[in-house]
Design an enzyme around this catalytic site. Structure first.
Site, PDB file in Angstrom:
ATOM      1  N   LYS A  43      -3.213  19.949 -29.214  1.00 23.67           N
ATOM      2  CA  LYS A  43      -3.388  18.664 -28.924  1.00 23.67           C
ATOM      3  C   LYS A  43      -3.806  18.119 -30.207  1.00 23.67           C
ATOM      4  O   LYS A  43      -4.683  18.671 -30.886  1.00 23.67           O
ATOM      5  CB  LYS A  43      -3.936  18.102 -27.748  1.00 23.67           C
ATOM      6  N   ARG A 141     -11.946  14.586 -13.472  1.00 20.32           N
ATOM      7  CA  ARG A 141     -11.055  13.996 -14.446  1.00 20.32           C
ATOM      8  C   ARG A 141      -9.697  14.217 -13.813  1.00 20.32           C
ATOM      9  O   ARG A 141      -9.053  12.940 -13.689  1.00 20.32           O
ATOM     10  CB  ARG A 141     -11.275  14.902 -15.896  1.00 20.32           C
ATOM     11  N   HIS A 170     -10.514  23.054 -15.026  1.00 22.24           N
ATOM     12  CA  HIS A 170     -11.172  22.595 -16.505  1.00 22.24           C
ATOM     13  C   HIS A 170     -12.771  22.554 -16.190  1.00 22.24           C
ATOM     14  O   HIS A 170     -13.249  21.806 -15.255  1.00 22.24           O
ATOM     15  CB  HIS A 170     -10.699  21.418 -17.122  1.00 22.24           C
ATOM     16  N   ARG A 226      -7.492  29.442 -21.909  1.00 17.57           N
ATOM     17  CA  ARG A 226      -7.015  28.153 -22.710  1.00 17.57           C
ATOM     18  C   ARG A 226      -8.199  27.820 -23.991  1.00 17.57           C
ATOM     19  O   ARG A 226      -9.037  27.105 -23.791  1.00 17.57           O
ATOM     20  CB  ARG A 226      -6.939  26.995 -21.976  1.00 17.57           C
ATOM     21  N   TYR A 270     -19.203  -3.690 -49.571  1.00 17.73           N
ATOM     22  CA  TYR A 270     -19.252  -4.716 -48.738  1.00 17.73           C
ATOM     23  C   TYR A 270     -20.884  -4.958 -48.233  1.00 17.73           C
ATOM     24  O   TYR A 270     -21.286  -4.057 -47.709  1.00 17.73           O
ATOM     25  CB  TYR A 270     -18.513  -4.538 -47.492  1.00 17.73           C
ATOM     26  N   CYS A 318     -15.686   1.735 -46.867  1.00 15.67           N
ATOM     27  CA  CYS A 318     -14.636   0.864 -46.654  1.00 15.67           C
ATOM     28  C   CYS A 318     -13.416   1.384 -45.964  1.00 15.67           C
ATOM     29  O   CYS A 318     -13.604   2.720 -45.586  1.00 15.67           O
ATOM     30  CB  CYS A 318     -14.229   0.268 -47.809  1.00 15.67           C
ATOM     31  N   ASP A 320     -10.476   2.526 -46.769  1.00 13.56           N
ATOM     32  CA  ASP A 320      -9.829   3.453 -47.789  1.00 13.56           C
ATOM     33  C   ASP A 320     -10.624   3.842 -49.102  1.00 13.56           C
ATOM     34  O   ASP A 320     -10.058   4.740 -49.655  1.00 13.56           O
ATOM     35  CB  ASP A 320      -8.796   2.834 -48.210  1.00 13.56           C
TER      36      ASP A 320
HETATM   37  C1  LIG Z   1      -8.831  20.536 -24.759  1.00  9.88           C
HETATM   38  C2  LIG Z   1      -8.666  21.424 -23.534  1.00  9.88           C
HETATM   39  C3  LIG Z   1      -8.740  22.747 -23.840  1.00  9.88           C
HETATM   40  C4  LIG Z   1      -9.563  23.437 -24.831  1.00  9.88           C
HETATM   41  O1  LIG Z   1     -10.885  23.124 -25.007  1.00  9.88           O
HETATM   42  P1  LIG Z   1     -11.697  23.865 -26.143  1.00  9.88           P
HETATM   43  O2  LIG Z   1     -13.092  23.436 -25.914  1.00  9.88           O
HETATM   44  O3  LIG Z   1     -11.486  22.980 -27.398  1.00  9.88           O
HETATM   45  O4  LIG Z   1     -11.695  25.173 -26.215  1.00  9.88           O
HETATM   46  C5  LIG Z   1      -8.571  23.765 -22.777  1.00  9.88           C
HETATM   47  N1  LIG Z   1      -8.568  22.922 -21.306  1.00  9.88           N
HETATM   48  C6  LIG Z   1      -8.213  21.713 -21.432  1.00  9.88           C
HETATM   49  C7  LIG Z   1      -7.626  21.110 -19.764  1.00  9.88           C
HETATM   50  C8  LIG Z   1      -8.286  20.851 -22.377  1.00  9.88           C
HETATM   51  O5  LIG Z   1      -8.225  19.501 -22.282  1.00  9.88           O
END
Ligand SMILES: *Cc1c(COP(=O)(O)O)cnc(C)c1O
Length: 386
Positions: A43, A141, A170, A226, A270, A318, A320
């Site tokens: 992602k 969440r 998660h 994951r 700036y 800044c 850029d």
């Molecule tokens: C981003 C995410 C992960 C990966 O998490 P890491 O801490 O980067 O390993 C796994 N599961 C879900 C649902 C996530 O949103």
């Protein structure tokens, strides 16, 4: 002398070491039992590293499936010819369902309305809509609450357009050793999976461990892990560092566009918050700014590397560009820097000689985590793969 890999049109770029990505992927896959799958989180454009290139590198090193956060991220992978399973780690608006179906992107599912709409559209397309059921075991969440899980499945399982390919949760505190909240989440998850199975539901692949979970909690690997941050070579927390060695894949480089020797008292950027304090200070300009992910909150507090030495960034960053100071006073026997010139290579993240600036160092200065630092550098700069 330009590096063979650098872009021809801009003196600021992100360098991605795909060998490091492959090595980290193998290291994480190596923690799993034979047969346990590895889903790689790509992602946010692969945490800023480039999702398409990273997906291919990770697959070549043993990754089985991929996870994205948005429909567009999934479509990008499909349009690049990637055919491996893709899970979107969320639901989408119902107006996006036809795209999910057309591109074979599995959504996470946690409302019956979305699930049934997805089943309808999949059936209408002559397909079966594969999904992963999200369980909220305590992070608050997304997900179905544990007590509602069986009823949820009873409500949607009649639908022939739906097929459960996975069940996941998660963790909020997988990086904390011996954490009571983590144990509670793990127990709620495993109990929910057992209850679903007892009710005769096909739960598909069971998965819950993110990177810290994968490293610290092998007892919860289940059918699939994951991982995200670890694949890019960064530690999710201090607690995991002693357990696995990882190689950061991202470096951020620029070249000096201008170097001058202003008089004492002249101001920089700036607000002119920085004033040249002593003679023999060079002020060098580099074409990278907060629109490239170099947070303005770092102004005057971060270092860059040039000629293998640290130099302090000065004045406000800044959009850029930004500036740094090089103290070339010949009277200094110690801490004297070599003068810099237009075109010299400057490292924002990465190694130069014996010096190194890590995403963790920058995250600490910003009051954030390494994840945000690399994501931000993915915003605008061209990525070159080495
Ligand atoms: C981003 C995410 C992960 C990966 O998490 P890491 O801490 O980067 O390993 C796994 N599961 C879900 C649902 C996530 O949103």
């Amino acid at each position: 002398m330009p590096l063979t890999s650098e872009p021809l049109d801009r003196w600021a770029w992100v360098e991605i070491d795909l060998n490091a990505v492959r090595k980290n992927t193998r290291a994480i896959k190596g923690l799993l039992r034979r047969g346990t799958r590895l889903m790689c989180a790509v992602k946010a454009d692969g945490y800023g590293h480039g999702a398409i290139e990273c997906t291919k590198a990770m697959h070549s090193a043993g990754a089985d499936q991929f996870a994205v956060a948005t429909v567009a991220e999934g479509v990008e992978l499909r349009q690049a010819g990637i055919e491996w399973p893709i899970l979107m780690l969320n639901q989408a608006p119902e107006t996006a369902i036809d795209t999910l179906v057309a591109y074979d992107i599995m959504p996470a599912v946690f409302t019956t309305e979305f699930a049934l709409a997805y089943g309808e559209r999949a059936a209408a397309a002559g397909k079966v809509g594969r999904y992963h059921m999200a369980i909220d075991t305590g992070m608050t969440r997304i997900g179905v609450l544990p007590d509602d899980a069986v009823e949820f499945r009873r409500f949607i399982d009649f639908h022939r357009g739906l097929s459960c390919a996975g069940t996941f949760t998660h963790f909020a505190t997988a990086d904390v050793i011996q954490d009571w909240d983590f144990k509670l989440q793990a127990k709620r998850f495993m109990d929910t999976v057992a209850a679903l199975r007892d009710a005769g539901c096909d739960v598909g692949l069971v998965h819950c461990d993110n990177t810290p979970g994968t490293i610290l909690h092998p007892e919860l690997h289940n059918d699939m892990c994951r991982a995200g941050i670890g694949l890019y070579g960064l530690q999710p927390a201090e607690s995991t560092a002693p357990r696995i060695s990882l190689e950061p894949a991202m470096s951020v480089r620029t070249r000096i566009t201008r170097a001058v020797n202003p008089a004492v008292g002249e101001g920089v950027s700036y607000g002119l918050n920085y004033r040249v304090p002593t003679p023999h200070i060079q002020i060098a300009t580099i074409p990278i700014g907060y629109a490239d992910g170099l947070s303005r909150s770092l102004s005057g507090r971060m270092d860059v590397l040039v000629h293998g030495q640290r130099a302090r960034q000065v004045g406000n960053i800044c959009m850029d560009q930004c500036m740094f100071a090089v103290d070339t006073n010949p009277a200094r026997s110690y801490h004297r820097a070599t003068p810099v010139a237009e075109g010299d290579l400057v490292t924002i993240i990465g190694e130069d000689g014996d010096e190194r600036i890590t995403a963790d160092e920058m995250a600490q200065l910003r009051g954030t985590i390494n994840y945000e630092v690399t994501c931000n550098f993915g915003m605008r700069m061209e990525k070159v793969y080495v």
